[in-house]
Design an enzyme around this catalytic site. Structure first.
Site, PDB file in Angstrom:
ATOM      1  CG  ASP A 265      -4.450  -5.678  -6.477  1.00  0.00           C
ATOM      2  OD1 ASP A 265      -3.518  -5.746  -5.673  1.00  0.00           O
ATOM      3  OD2 ASP A 265      -4.596  -4.733  -7.278  1.00  0.00           O
TER       4      ASP A 265
ATOM      5  NE  ARG B  78      -1.846  -5.579  -0.985  1.00  0.00           N
ATOM      6  CZ  ARG B  78      -2.150  -5.627  -2.301  1.00  0.00           C
ATOM      7  NH1 ARG B  78      -3.363  -5.407  -2.734  1.00  0.00           N
ATOM      8  NH2 ARG B  78      -1.219  -5.921  -3.173  1.00  0.00           N
TER       9      ARG B  78
HETATM   10  P1  FDA Z   1     -10.665   4.539   5.616  1.00  0.00           P
HETATM   11  O1  FDA Z   1     -11.327   4.530   4.286  1.00  0.00           O
HETATM   12  O2  FDA Z   1     -11.522   4.440   6.827  1.00  0.00           O
HETATM   13  O3  FDA Z   1      -9.735   5.783   5.695  1.00  0.00           O
HETATM   14  C1  FDA Z   1      -9.023   6.158   6.870  1.00  0.00           C
HETATM   15  C2  FDA Z   1      -8.456   7.520   6.673  1.00  0.00           C
HETATM   16  O4  FDA Z   1      -7.436   7.495   5.666  1.00  0.00           O
HETATM   17  C3  FDA Z   1      -9.460   8.561   6.166  1.00  0.00           C
HETATM   18  O5  FDA Z   1     -10.183   9.133   7.191  1.00  0.00           O
HETATM   19  C4  FDA Z   1      -8.557   9.521   5.438  1.00  0.00           C
HETATM   20  O6  FDA Z   1      -7.978  10.402   6.342  1.00  0.00           O
HETATM   21  C5  FDA Z   1      -7.509   8.645   4.846  1.00  0.00           C
HETATM   22  N1  FDA Z   1      -7.851   8.237   3.455  1.00  0.00           N
HETATM   23  C6  FDA Z   1      -8.363   7.047   3.062  1.00  0.00           C
HETATM   24  N2  FDA Z   1      -8.533   7.026   1.729  1.00  0.00           N
HETATM   25  C7  FDA Z   1      -8.136   8.235   1.266  1.00  0.00           C
HETATM   26  C8  FDA Z   1      -8.048   8.837  -0.014  1.00  0.00           C
HETATM   27  N3  FDA Z   1      -8.440   8.199  -1.113  1.00  0.00           N
HETATM   28  N4  FDA Z   1      -7.560  10.096  -0.108  1.00  0.00           N
HETATM   29  C9  FDA Z   1      -7.157  10.758   0.983  1.00  0.00           C
HETATM   30  N5  FDA Z   1      -7.209  10.247   2.242  1.00  0.00           N
HETATM   31  C10 FDA Z   1      -7.687   9.008   2.390  1.00  0.00           C
HETATM   32  N6  FDA Z   1      -9.072  -2.899  -1.750  1.00  0.00           N
HETATM   33  C11 FDA Z   1      -9.546  -4.035  -2.292  1.00  0.00           C
HETATM   34  O7  FDA Z   1     -10.754  -4.286  -2.237  1.00  0.00           O
HETATM   35  N7  FDA Z   1      -8.692  -4.905  -2.915  1.00  0.00           N
HETATM   36  C12 FDA Z   1      -7.340  -4.694  -2.971  1.00  0.00           C
HETATM   37  O8  FDA Z   1      -6.599  -5.502  -3.531  1.00  0.00           O
HETATM   38  C13 FDA Z   1      -6.833  -3.512  -2.360  1.00  0.00           C
HETATM   39  N8  FDA Z   1      -5.500  -3.253  -2.338  1.00  0.00           N
HETATM   40  C14 FDA Z   1      -5.018  -2.218  -1.573  1.00  0.00           C
HETATM   41  C15 FDA Z   1      -3.645  -2.068  -1.376  1.00  0.00           C
HETATM   42  C16 FDA Z   1      -3.183  -1.087  -0.502  1.00  0.00           C
HETATM   43  C17 FDA Z   1      -1.704  -0.942  -0.268  1.00  0.00           C
HETATM   44  C18 FDA Z   1      -4.096  -0.230   0.163  1.00  0.00           C
HETATM   45  C19 FDA Z   1      -3.627   0.812   1.127  1.00  0.00           C
HETATM   46  C20 FDA Z   1      -5.444  -0.333  -0.069  1.00  0.00           C
HETATM   47  C21 FDA Z   1      -5.923  -1.316  -0.934  1.00  0.00           C
HETATM   48  N9  FDA Z   1      -7.283  -1.475  -1.161  1.00  0.00           N
HETATM   49  C22 FDA Z   1      -7.737  -2.622  -1.757  1.00  0.00           C
HETATM   50  C23 FDA Z   1      -8.236  -0.381  -0.796  1.00  0.00           C
HETATM   51  C24 FDA Z   1      -8.852  -0.595   0.569  1.00  0.00           C
HETATM   52  O9  FDA Z   1      -9.763  -1.657   0.540  1.00  0.00           O
HETATM   53  C25 FDA Z   1      -9.593   0.669   1.037  1.00  0.00           C
HETATM   54  O10 FDA Z   1     -10.617   0.900   0.132  1.00  0.00           O
HETATM   55  C26 FDA Z   1      -8.725   1.901   1.180  1.00  0.00           C
HETATM   56  O11 FDA Z   1      -7.460   1.582   1.664  1.00  0.00           O
HETATM   57  C27 FDA Z   1      -9.354   2.912   2.169  1.00  0.00           C
HETATM   58  O12 FDA Z   1      -9.487   2.312   3.431  1.00  0.00           O
HETATM   59  P2  FDA Z   1      -8.625   2.682   4.740  1.00  0.00           P
HETATM   60  O13 FDA Z   1      -8.214   1.405   5.377  1.00  0.00           O
HETATM   61  O14 FDA Z   1      -7.522   3.592   4.403  1.00  0.00           O
HETATM   62  O15 FDA Z   1      -9.644   3.314   5.742  1.00  0.00           O
END
Ligand code: FDA
Length: 280
Positions: A112, A162
């Site tokens: 991560d 990733r």
């Molecule tokens: P964004 O936050 O813009 O969300 C897009 C949409 O997704 C929202 O409008 C909502 O509808 C939905 N959504 C997002 N989060 C939600 C929640 N908690 N509950 C409900 N709905 C939600 N970060 C990091 O710094 N280091 C890492 O190693 C990782 N590893 C990692 C692995 C995987 C598989 C994922 C999916 C994410 C991570 N992250 C991470 C977290 C990442 O950086 C980020 O904070 C979250 O994925 C939220 O960002 P989105 O890309 O989903 O977009």
């Protein structure tokens, strides 16, 4: 802490329970739905060496369970660098990571990405032990301005990358804010899906707009995977599987769930308030 007690129940939607048995069960349930899994045991910012060793041993047992259950092709494992000692001593972290790389012959092993001060040693760990495994993976964050260059540098290593937006508070000197994060995410994705990039791309986001763009950009559904968190947009995960995409769910487990859950809570408080209403 009262807040921690109140949110325990809704938080359980976002992790697989306390033990590796509950995590492998979740991975098996996912496989029934044709969703792959990346498992992580909670734990970060350890200041004591024995905690790092304890978690390393847990990861070794997890490897054994996945192999015994014969689910090692569809389940990988992701570890936090500060869980293996990066806050204590860089060489201690490298040693613990190397011990895992040597055992993780049959299971994919990811790091991560934590906050920006850990990016250099995390990338260095992948470069150092690349020659020992072709099953490694690293996470890069689109909110950091350096990420496109890091992708270019990592490209020659033929491992897996990733891409996430990023979950930590970072200074605006080194990071994008707001819509610029999405723009950089898409720029990075374009590069990751091009012939110039030699690593396997994992597009880790729940952002529907980005996912739709990725669908337009990708020529071949099997050359990359989408990744999402357990408990978030699971209907979308199912839909993507139906459409023929590879989907992997990030499944954390363990007792130290609060920091992870609190990061998710800070990102989207409204979703958790909604979940709380359903419980109380
Ligand atoms: P964004 O936050 O813009 O969300 C897009 C949409 O997704 C929202 O409008 C909502 O509808 C939905 N959504 C997002 N989060 C939600 C929640 N908690 N509950 C409900 N709905 C939600 N970060 C990091 O710094 N280091 C890492 O190693 C990782 N590893 C990692 C692995 C995987 C598989 C994922 C999916 C994410 C991570 N992250 C991470 C977290 C990442 O950086 C980020 O904070 C979250 O994925 C939220 O960002 P989105 O890309 O989903 O977009």
């Amino acid at each position: 802490m009262v807040f921690k007690k109140i949110i325990r129940k809704p938080a359980e939607n976002f992790f697989a329970g306390p033990s590796r048995a509950t995590a492998t069960r979740q991975a098996e349930k996912n496989l029934d739905k044709k969703v792959k899994t990346v498992v992580n045991k909670f734990g970060e910012h350890y200041k004591e060496r024995d905690k790092c060793i304890r978690d390393k041993e847990e990861y070794l047992k997890l490897h054994e369970s996945l192999v015994n259950k014969r689910i090692m092709d569809d389940v990988s494992v992701s570890v936090k660098p500060t869980q293996l000692g990066l806050d204590i001593d860089e060489d201690f972290f490298f040693q613990n990571f190397e011990d895992l790389v040597e055992e993780y012959r049959k299971v994919g092993l990811a790091l991560d990405m934590e906050s920006s001060e850990y990016v250099d040693p995390t990338i260095k760990a992948i470069k150092l032990f690349d020659y020992k495994s072709d099953n490694l993976s690293i996470c890069l964050q689109a909110y950091l301005k350096r990420t496109k260059e890091d992708l270019e540098e990592l490209s020659e290593f033929n491992q897996k990358v990733r891409l996430v937006k990023g979950a930590y508070r970072e200074d605006s000197k080194i990071s994008y804010k707001g819509k610029k994060i999405d723009q950089n995410y898409l720029d990075c994705v374009k590069y990751m899906l091009s012939d110039e990039f030699n690593c396997y791309p994992a597009i880790a986001t729940h952002d529907k707009n980005i996912i739709d763009e990725v669908k337009q950009l990708s020529q071949d559904k099997t050359n990359f995977e989408f990744q999402m968190l357990m408990g978030v947009r699971e209907n979308l995960q199912k839909e993507l599987v139906k459409e023929g995409y590879n989907v992997r769910q990030y499944v954390p487990y363990g007792e130290e769930w609060f920091p992870y859950f609190y990061r998710r809570f800070k990102e989207k408080p409204s979703y958790f308030i909604f979940a709380l209403r359903n419980f109380y």
